[in-house]
Design a protein around this motif. Sequence first.
Motif, PDB file in Angstrom:
ATOM      1  N   ASP A   1      58.736 -20.196  -4.741  1.00 30.39           N
ATOM      2  CA  ASP A   1      58.680 -19.036  -5.795  1.00 30.39           C
ATOM      3  C   ASP A   1      58.317 -17.713  -5.302  1.00 30.39           C
ATOM      4  N   VAL A   2      57.748 -17.733  -4.128  1.00 26.07           N
ATOM      5  CA  VAL A   2      57.146 -16.470  -3.460  1.00 26.07           C
ATOM      6  C   VAL A   2      58.358 -15.452  -3.107  1.00 26.07           C
ATOM      7  N   ILE A   3      58.033 -13.951  -3.386  1.00 21.68           N
ATOM      8  CA  ILE A   3      58.935 -12.872  -3.221  1.00 21.68           C
ATOM      9  C   ILE A   3      58.370 -12.272  -1.599  1.00 21.68           C
ATOM     10  N   VAL A   4      59.370 -12.331  -0.898  1.00 23.01           N
ATOM     11  CA  VAL A   4      59.047 -12.011   0.533  1.00 23.01           C
ATOM     12  C   VAL A   4      59.586 -10.438   0.721  1.00 23.01           C
ATOM     13  N   GLN A   5      58.419  -9.776   1.221  1.00 30.08           N
ATOM     14  CA  GLN A   5      59.071  -8.246   1.231  1.00 30.08           C
ATOM     15  C   GLN A   5      58.839  -7.829   2.768  1.00 30.08           C
ATOM     16  N   ARG A   6      60.061  -7.488   3.392  1.00 30.55           N
ATOM     17  CA  ARG A   6      59.564  -6.880   4.633  1.00 30.55           C
ATOM     18  C   ARG A   6      58.950  -5.461   4.787  1.00 30.55           C
ATOM     19  N   CYS A   7      58.053  -5.373   5.649  1.00 27.92           N
ATOM     20  CA  CYS A   7      57.287  -4.174   5.834  1.00 27.92           C
ATOM     21  C   CYS A   7      58.178  -2.934   5.914  1.00 27.92           C
ATOM     22  N   ILE A   8      58.198  -2.120   5.122  1.00 31.23           N
ATOM     23  CA  ILE A   8      59.072  -0.726   5.306  1.00 31.23           C
ATOM     24  C   ILE A   8      58.406   0.014   6.614  1.00 31.23           C
ATOM     25  N   VAL A   9      57.119  -0.107   6.875  1.00 36.40           N
ATOM     26  CA  VAL A   9      56.642   0.672   7.872  1.00 36.40           C
ATOM     27  C   VAL A   9      56.988   0.129   9.285  1.00 36.40           C
TER      28      VAL A   9
END
Length: 411
Positions: free
Chosen positions: A255-263
């Motif tokens: 259920d985790v939401i994975v976010q790519r680092c914008i930086v």
Amino acid sequence: MARIKRDPKSVDLAHKIIEEYEPKSVDDMQNALKDIFGPMFESMLQGEMNHHLGYESNNKGEKDSPNRRNGYGKKTLHTRSGEVEIDTPRDRDGSFDPQLIPKRQKDVSAIEDKVLSMYAKGMSQRDISSTIEDIYGFSVSHDMISDITDAIFPELEEWQSRPLNNCYTFLFVDCMFTTIRNDYETKKYAVYTILGYTMEGKKDILGIWLNETESKHKWMQIFDEIKARGVEDIFFISMDGVSGLEEGAKAIFPDVIVQRCIVHLIRNSIKYVPSKDYKAFTASLKKVYGAQNLSACQSAFESFKQQWSAYPGAINVWTNQFHHVEQLFDYGSAIRRIMYTTNAVESIHSSFRKVTKKGAFPNENALFKALYLRIKELEEKWEGGHIKNWSMVMNQLLVHKDLEKRVQKYS
């Protein structure tokens, strides 16, 4: 490989200790060190008494002085190596007030704490020895400093395997590289670090791990480990672009939401942009990921692609990962400010580099020791604090239908 150069005085002292005590184990060595502490402290106190009276023992100036030595008192000191009994010098009029071990003070483990603190700040053993000599007037050998810092290994092992919280709202994962001497060569090792934000908005470093490279397989092992240590749910993970890392995280925490680092995306894209255009390019990007809502973000992205079409490599970086930018706008601004970057864990790595920049470590244990002592310093700074605007973050989590039940479950 050349042998380590030792201070001849330290080597001579070590030989004398071995001849006298014939140690067969680490405990035997600790007992030997405990015996050494007593004469060492007594010598330091005698030096303070000489300074207080203005002359050394048995000096002719003693006959003309209104104040003289007046025997010794017994005192039992608490050190990290155990209880040590010493003779403390006294003067006739009772005005002697020692600074190193003040009257009525019996715990001198602070000196050892100072050694640990200096080691945590990245000071070399040579620098620590010199500093202790400048402050206290006696030298501490490299071997003694190593013994003092090695004493934290049981604590480190306990920390690394401790039970974790059952839920973390945010995890930030990243790797840094440092150097370890391996036999006759130096080799780069990846240091894996995970920083978590608890339900209460507190920072928690879940652990540090070593591997020769950064790979999705190692990350999978780490996620498996933290699950075994009690982590049941993670709301968001912010990470860089290691291939397969997102799939690996979701395999363990579905259920985790994975976010790519914008930086990281910015860094990857400016590789295709001439330095003269960096400032204008990044300003255009900020209008995309910093937009007020999804519609404004998509509009800004179309303008961005048209403006910088001369650099297709940079455009492709963002086109291929634009779903991660759009995903940000599923959540409130307070959540977006936290999840959009791995800067929180990169800040920890910046702190680690103050320790690792001194050069290659002789082995993995030496590296773990230095990083753990640094972590302890960071945790002391975080004590009692919490993430800025955390109440707003929790409110925005609660209004999100996919997160509300999970928040309530672990609150």
